[in-house]
Write a protein that holds these residues in place. Structure first.
Motif, PDB file in Angstrom:
ATOM      1  N   UNK A 115      10.952  68.179  69.010  1.00  0.00           N
ATOM      2  CA  UNK A 115      11.295  67.707  69.960  1.00  0.00           C
ATOM      3  C   UNK A 115      10.703  66.234  70.033  1.00  0.00           C
ATOM      4  N   UNK A 116      12.173  65.708  69.911  1.00  0.00           N
ATOM      5  CA  UNK A 116      12.543  63.813  70.252  1.00  0.00           C
ATOM      6  C   UNK A 116      11.704  63.103  70.832  1.00  0.00           C
ATOM      7  N   UNK A 117      11.815  64.201  72.119  1.00  0.00           N
ATOM      8  CA  UNK A 117      10.706  63.031  73.039  1.00  0.00           C
ATOM      9  C   UNK A 117       9.534  63.942  73.751  1.00  0.00           C
ATOM     10  N   UNK A 118       9.033  63.620  74.200  1.00  0.00           N
ATOM     11  CA  UNK A 118       7.719  64.218  74.994  1.00  0.00           C
ATOM     12  C   UNK A 118       7.179  65.153  75.536  1.00  0.00           C
ATOM     13  N   UNK A 119       7.417  65.875  75.966  1.00  0.00           N
ATOM     14  CA  UNK A 119       6.840  67.133  77.255  1.00  0.00           C
ATOM     15  C   UNK A 119       5.326  66.730  78.151  1.00  0.00           C
TER      16      UNK A 119
END
Length: 210
Positions: A167-171
């Motif tokens: 994923x490109x964005x951190x969760x």
């Protein structure tokens, strides 16, 4: 729940419902081989006692949620969940009596599976648009001691899991572990700890469906 709040053991309880709740607690405090479901049953009984199942909601045990991982169908096995038409809350307990699985990664996987399941339900059965993001309240139970989570799953994260891409964005997952008056290993056995956990669970209800 009043009897459960004032009686530490079955010996002092005077009504059948309280004795049953404390019996569930006794089994969940020390689940033996063959009684691994004791924590699940205790947790479900606790959520029902706190009316997590009001307003057309229900509490289910052992709900299997199919979802895609890297293009292949897998199953996220929840121990307990609260739902109406959609899954609203997930609970995972510690199964290290029979396996080495940590409940925290399992409950996060359950939230990712629930996101896909809820959106499919919205599109196919409720004639609603899918959500781009859902924040799931969740719990893990080590014995009878809970940890509280807020897990936000986005469509981008769901797609990354389905396709096996990074994923490109951190969760970020938010976790709260109650500070109990007694040692956490004693769980809900001591009344001061039990009252604090019940207070937290009651406050946590406001996140259902939000």
């Amino acid at each position: 729940m009043l009897g459960f709040m004032i009686n530490e053991s079955r010996e002092t309880a005077t009504d059948t419902k309280t004795k049953q709740q404390l019996h569930y607690l006794d089994l969940a405090m020390d689940p033996k081989m063959g009684l691994e479901a004791a924590v699940d049953n205790f947790a479900a009984e606790l959520l029902r006692g706190l009316e997590y199942d009001d307003n057309d909601r229900i509490v289910l045990i052992r709900y299997a949620i199919p979802f895609l991982i890297c293009g292949e169908t897998s199953i996220a096995q929840t121990d307990v969940c609260v739902m109406d038409d959609e899954i609203l809350l997930l609970l995972q307990d510690d199964k290290r009596l029979t396996s080495m699985k940590d409940p925290e990664p399992q409950v996060i996987a359950g939230a990712i599976a629930a996101f896909a399941k809820n959106n499919m339900t919205r599109e196919r059965h409720l004639n609603l648009q899918p959500r781009d993001a859902i924040t799931f309240p969740a719990l893990t139970m080590i014995g009878t001691t809970p940890a509280f989570y807020k897990i936000t799953v986005t469509s981008a994260l769901s797609k990354a899991v389905q396709t096996g891409t990074y994923p490109e964005l951190e969760t970020r997952v938010h976790r709260y572990i109650p500070a109990l008056p007694r040692k956490n290993s004693e769980g809900m056995r001591p009344l001061p700890d039990r009252l604090e956990i019940l207070r937290c669970l009651q406050a946590f209800k406001r996140f259902l469906g939000n």
